[in-house]
Scaffold this active site. Sequence first.
Site, PDB file in Angstrom:
ATOM      1  N   ASP A   3     -54.868  -5.454  39.118  1.00  0.00           N
ATOM      2  CA  ASP A   3     -54.920  -4.774  40.411  1.00  0.00           C
ATOM      3  C   ASP A   3     -55.893  -5.483  41.345  1.00  0.00           C
ATOM      4  OD1 ASP A   3     -53.273  -2.157  40.041  1.00  0.00           O
ATOM      5  OD2 ASP A   3     -54.494  -2.338  38.238  1.00  0.00           O
ATOM      6  N   GLU A  36     -52.019  -4.077  51.118  1.00  0.00           N
ATOM      7  CA  GLU A  36     -50.643  -4.068  50.626  1.00  0.00           C
ATOM      8  C   GLU A  36     -49.980  -2.754  51.017  1.00  0.00           C
ATOM      9  OE1 GLU A  36     -48.435  -3.997  46.346  1.00  0.00           O
ATOM     10  OE2 GLU A  36     -49.864  -5.639  46.657  1.00  0.00           O
ATOM     11  N   ASP A  93     -55.463  -3.584  47.456  1.00  0.00           N
ATOM     12  CA  ASP A  93     -54.251  -3.077  46.810  1.00  0.00           C
ATOM     13  C   ASP A  93     -54.533  -1.606  46.532  1.00  0.00           C
ATOM     14  OD1 ASP A  93     -51.871  -2.701  45.392  1.00  0.00           O
ATOM     15  OD2 ASP A  93     -52.765  -3.381  43.512  1.00  0.00           O
TER      16      ASP A  93
END
Length: 185
Positions: free
Chosen positions: A144, A71, A11
């Site tokens: 996260d 992502e 991410d």
Amino acid sequence: MAAERIILGIDPGTTIMGFGLIKVVKNSMEFIQLNELNLAKMTDPYLKLQRIFERTIELIDTHHPDEIAIEAPFFGKNVQSMLKLGRAQGVAMAAGLSRQIPVTEYEPKKIKMAITGNGNASKEQVAKMLQQLLGLKELPKNLDSTDGLAAAVCHFFNSGKTVVGKSYSGWDAFVSQNTDRVIKK
């Protein structure tokens, strides 16, 4: 497809980069690690990008992932934030591609849908579902890292399907699939 493989999920972010690793044995997942790279105290944006690249290379050299799931930046109203996020994502992708590791990009809604069945799920819902799926004892304070882990799990769930997102096996593949982004002089 290999009977055993490791997937690194990322991410990307310029304040916090979350990541998670899973091992796939036959058709089941095993949790390896989740963590984050906190860049909040760094002020130079170029040094942040360098650190993202270096940390991604460290993860690759330590865990030897066979695939990377990342992502994709979401489209928001703040153009500067999108630009920073895109740079962070690009640097992480470049690290993987420099080691000849296939990179697949997933939209945030696709990741949430794969994990929870709801493309509009909250970070907390995604984290709780990952906790159940992988038997995690506790969740981290910042989510996260679970977002990075979710990208890896999403990739596992989508493995073998014909359409999974943008996927690149190296620089040549990236260039051939993105001819509109190549500047010719």
